[in-house]
Design a protein around this motif. Sequence first.
Motif, short mmCIF file in Angstrom:
data_model
loop_
_atom_site.label_atom_id
_atom_site.label_comp_id
_atom_site.label_asym_id
_atom_site.label_seq_id
_atom_site.Cartn_x
_atom_site.Cartn_y
_atom_site.Cartn_z
N LEU A 265 0.87 -1.17 0.00
CA LEU A 265 0.00 0.00 0.00
C LEU A 265 0.90 1.22 0.00
O LEU A 265 1.72 1.39 0.92
CB LEU A 265 -0.90 0.00 1.25
CG LEU A 265 -1.71 1.26 1.52
CD1 LEU A 265 -2.68 1.54 0.38
CD2 LEU A 265 -2.44 1.14 2.85
N SER A 266 0.81 2.03 -1.04
CA SER A 266 1.64 3.24 -1.10
C SER A 266 0.74 4.45 -1.26
O SER A 266 -0.30 4.38 -1.93
CB SER A 266 2.65 3.16 -2.25
OG SER A 266 2.00 2.96 -3.47
N TYR A 267 1.13 5.55 -0.63
CA TYR A 267 0.31 6.76 -0.70
C TYR A 267 1.17 7.97 -0.41
O TYR A 267 2.20 7.90 0.27
CB TYR A 267 -0.89 6.70 0.26
CG TYR A 267 -0.54 6.30 1.67
CD1 TYR A 267 -0.31 7.25 2.66
CD2 TYR A 267 -0.45 4.96 2.01
CE1 TYR A 267 0.00 6.88 3.95
CE2 TYR A 267 -0.13 4.57 3.30
CZ TYR A 267 0.09 5.53 4.27
OH TYR A 267 0.41 5.15 5.55
N ILE A 268 0.74 9.10 -0.98
CA ILE A 268 1.42 10.38 -0.81
C ILE A 268 0.44 11.32 -0.12
O ILE A 268 -0.75 11.36 -0.46
CB ILE A 268 1.86 10.95 -2.17
CG1 ILE A 268 2.93 10.04 -2.78
CG2 ILE A 268 2.37 12.39 -2.03
CD1 ILE A 268 3.33 10.41 -4.18
N TYR A 269 0.96 12.07 0.85
CA TYR A 269 0.07 12.98 1.58
C TYR A 269 0.81 14.21 2.06
O TYR A 269 2.05 14.22 2.14
CB TYR A 269 -0.60 12.26 2.75
CG TYR A 269 0.34 11.83 3.86
CD1 TYR A 269 0.52 12.62 5.00
CD2 TYR A 269 1.03 10.63 3.79
CE1 TYR A 269 1.36 12.24 6.02
CE2 TYR A 269 1.87 10.23 4.80
CZ TYR A 269 2.04 11.03 5.92
OH TYR A 269 2.88 10.63 6.92
N ASP A 270 0.06 15.22 2.38
CA ASP A 270 0.58 16.47 2.94
C ASP A 270 0.58 16.32 4.45
O ASP A 270 -0.48 16.22 5.07
CB ASP A 270 -0.32 17.63 2.50
CG ASP A 270 0.15 18.98 3.03
OD1 ASP A 270 1.01 19.02 3.94
OD2 ASP A 270 -0.37 19.99 2.55
N HIS A 271 1.76 16.33 5.05
CA HIS A 271 1.80 16.10 6.50
C HIS A 271 1.30 17.30 7.30
O HIS A 271 1.13 17.20 8.51
CB HIS A 271 3.20 15.65 6.96
CG HIS A 271 4.20 16.75 7.06
ND1 HIS A 271 5.10 17.02 6.07
CD2 HIS A 271 4.45 17.64 8.04
CE1 HIS A 271 5.87 18.03 6.42
NE2 HIS A 271 5.49 18.42 7.62
N HIS A 272 1.03 18.41 6.63
CA HIS A 272 0.45 19.56 7.33
C HIS A 272 -1.07 19.47 7.41
O HIS A 272 -1.70 20.24 8.14
CB HIS A 272 0.82 20.88 6.62
CG HIS A 272 2.27 21.21 6.70
ND1 HIS A 272 2.93 21.42 7.88
CD2 HIS A 272 3.20 21.33 5.72
CE1 HIS A 272 4.20 21.68 7.65
NE2 HIS A 272 4.39 21.62 6.34
N GLU A 273 -1.66 18.53 6.68
CA GLU A 273 -3.12 18.35 6.73
C GLU A 273 -3.53 18.06 8.17
O GLU A 273 -2.96 17.18 8.82
CB GLU A 273 -3.54 17.20 5.81
CG GLU A 273 -5.01 16.88 5.83
CD GLU A 273 -5.86 17.87 5.07
OE1 GLU A 273 -7.04 18.02 5.44
OE2 GLU A 273 -5.35 18.51 4.13
#
Length: 158
Positions: free
Chosen positions: A57-65
Motif C-alpha cells: 500500500l503506497s500513498y502520498i500525503y501532505d503532512h500539514h493536513e
Amino acid sequence: MERITITVDGDLLAQFDAYMKRNGYENRSEAFRDLVRGKLEGERIASGDAAFCVGCLSYIYDHHERELARRLTQAQHDHHDLNLSTLHVHLDHDTCLEAMIVQGPTEAVKSFGNGVIAERGVRHGNLHIVPADVKIGRHAHGTGSDIKTPHVHSRPRT
C-alpha cells in the motif's frame, strides 16, 4: 514445465516483442508466463477466490493536513495484524510518501487500503496485492532453537 506452441498475427507479435524489450525480458517464454500469471491472479482477486494476500500500500500525503498523520498512524495501529512494515519518506517540506507492506485476508487488506487512500489529505494512493498461499504451522527457527511457536508463512503462487 510443459512446452506449448501458439500462433499469433504479426502485429500482435510485434507489440509483444516491444513489451518484452520495454520490460527487460530475455525471452518470450518468461514474458508470456508473467502475463498469464498476472491475468489469472487478477481474476482470482476480482472474483473473491483469493482468501489471503500479500501486498504494498503506497500513498502520498501532505503532512500539514490537520490530524492526518495521527489518523494514519492510528489506522496502522488499529490494523497491526495486517501491517508488516512501513517505510516513511519525506519528499519535500510538505509531502510524505509511505509504503506499507501488508499481509492478511484479502477483503480485510482491501478494506484497510481503501480506507487509508480515502483519508482526507491523502493525494495519491495505490494498493497492489498478490494472492498468496498460506501455511500456518509450528516449527523452530534458527540453529539450536527448540521453541516452536505458531506463525504464518505466506508465498505468492508460482
